[in-house]
Design an enzyme around this catalytic site. Structure first.
Site, PDB file in Angstrom:
ATOM      1  CB  THR A 133      -0.897   0.050   1.189  1.00 40.73           C
ATOM      2  OG1 THR A 133      -1.773  -1.078   1.243  1.00 40.73           O
ATOM      3  CG2 THR A 133      -1.953   1.197   1.252  1.00 40.73           C
ATOM      4  CB  THR A 147       0.406  -3.562   6.433  1.00 31.53           C
ATOM      5  OG1 THR A 147      -0.880  -3.414   5.749  1.00 31.53           O
ATOM      6  CG2 THR A 147       0.993  -2.166   6.452  1.00 31.53           C
TER       7      THR A 147
END
Length: 319
Positions: free
Chosen positions: A12, A84
């Site tokens: 991300t 993540t």
């Protein structure tokens, strides 16, 4: 002047959202285009990978380890930007390898690079500061997010979208990043480390639940798996309905590692009823202290690839 090597792997932190809010990778990794000058830090930025973290494989983790080994004499510290979803697994894997005694920091973002309130550039800059601080050396792999410094062994993603998602249950963070300095108030535990050049094997994870049947366990055999991790109930207990299937795997000398499905606490043999931890330990199931299932899987895989067997394997897994 501290020399830091930044290895960007995607996720991300390197993605962008379109007009409909759909987040995806772009051909050019935005992290390689960022200029974040910090006094007395010289950054060498490498587009090492550009993949979403669910695409990360053991071979990618191994490649990162080999890159750090190759460059350890050329830099004072390392920063890895990472998606993540599996960041904690890459961090734990690297933390179990024979890494140099230099600062090595993983960071990421919960909001893509062009979203309102994006946290990527800030987390990256903070990670660079931590990697350039001499106090960060020889602390193993560090995860830096949202002004907190966490140990790779214990940190985990606790929320799907919140910027404070990375937390360390039970222990809390190793330290904090303030506007002016890096503060540590805990010491990282010493680790057993392995210098591996490749890793292979299959170790699935199963989660225990009420009224569990053995359909998945019955499908497993020594020819299909190298070991097994089970997220057990409570302090480390299993439904009696699956015990025959467990025994079948144990008789095939398949190592079975047990963790708790609870968010906090330690898996340990306490209960003496059928399927309780006392019986499971007597049967040869190995209890892992304070690791979640995804890290216990890596611990077992690494141990098997390092050639640990019998009591040596049990001592390492349960240590």
């Amino acid at each position: 002047m501290k020399k830091i090597l930044a290895l960007h792997t995607g996720g991300t932190i390197s993605m962008q959202a379109d007009q409909d809010g759909h987040v995806a990778s772009s051909q050019i990794n935005p992290m390689t285009q960022i200029d974040t000058p910090i006094e007395e830090i010289q950054v060498t930025s490498v587009d090492f990978l550009n993949v979403p973290s669910p695409h990360i494989r053991l071979e990618h983790m191994m490649a990162l380890y080999q890159k750090i080994k190759t460059e350890q004499d050329n830099f004072d510290g390392f920063v890895i930007t990472h998606g993540t979803d599996t960041l904690e697994e890459t961090a734990y894997f690297l933390d179990t390898m024979a890494i140099p005694k230099k600062p090595i920091v993983l960071t990421g973002a919960m909001r893509s690079s062009n979203e309102l309130g994006s946290d990527g550039v800030y987390n990256y800059r903070t990670a660079l500061r931590v990697a350039a601080d001499e106090k960060s050396a020889d602390k193993g792999i560090l995860v830096v997010m949202n002004d907190e410094i966490h140990a790779a062994k214990y940190v985990t993603k606790t929320h799907t979208t919140n910027v404070s998602t990375f937390q360390t249950p039970t222990h809390g963070p190793l330290g904090l990043v303030t506007k002016r300095e890096i503060l540590y108030f805990k010491t990282a535990e010493p680790r057993v480390r392995f210098d591996l050049s490749h890793i292979s094997g299959t170790v699935p994870i199963l989660k225990a639940y009420a009224d569990m049947d053995s359909v998945l366990l019955d499908s497993l055999s020594h020819s299909a798996i190298s070991g097994l991790v089970i997220e057990a109930l409570g302090a480390g207990n299993l439904p009696p309905t699956i015990l025959p299937a467990i025994q079948n795997l144990l008789t095939q000398n398949i190592p079975i590692v047990l963790v708790s499905r609870c968010f906090n606490g330690i898996a340990e043999p306490v209960y003496a009823y059928q399927g309780g931890g006392i019986q499971l330990e007597q049967d040869g199931i190995l209890f892992v202290k304070e690791l979640n299932a995804q890290k216990a899987r890596l611990k077992l895989l690494i141990a098997l690839n390092a050639g640990l067997k019998g009591q040596a394997l049990a001592d390492y897994i349960q240590g």
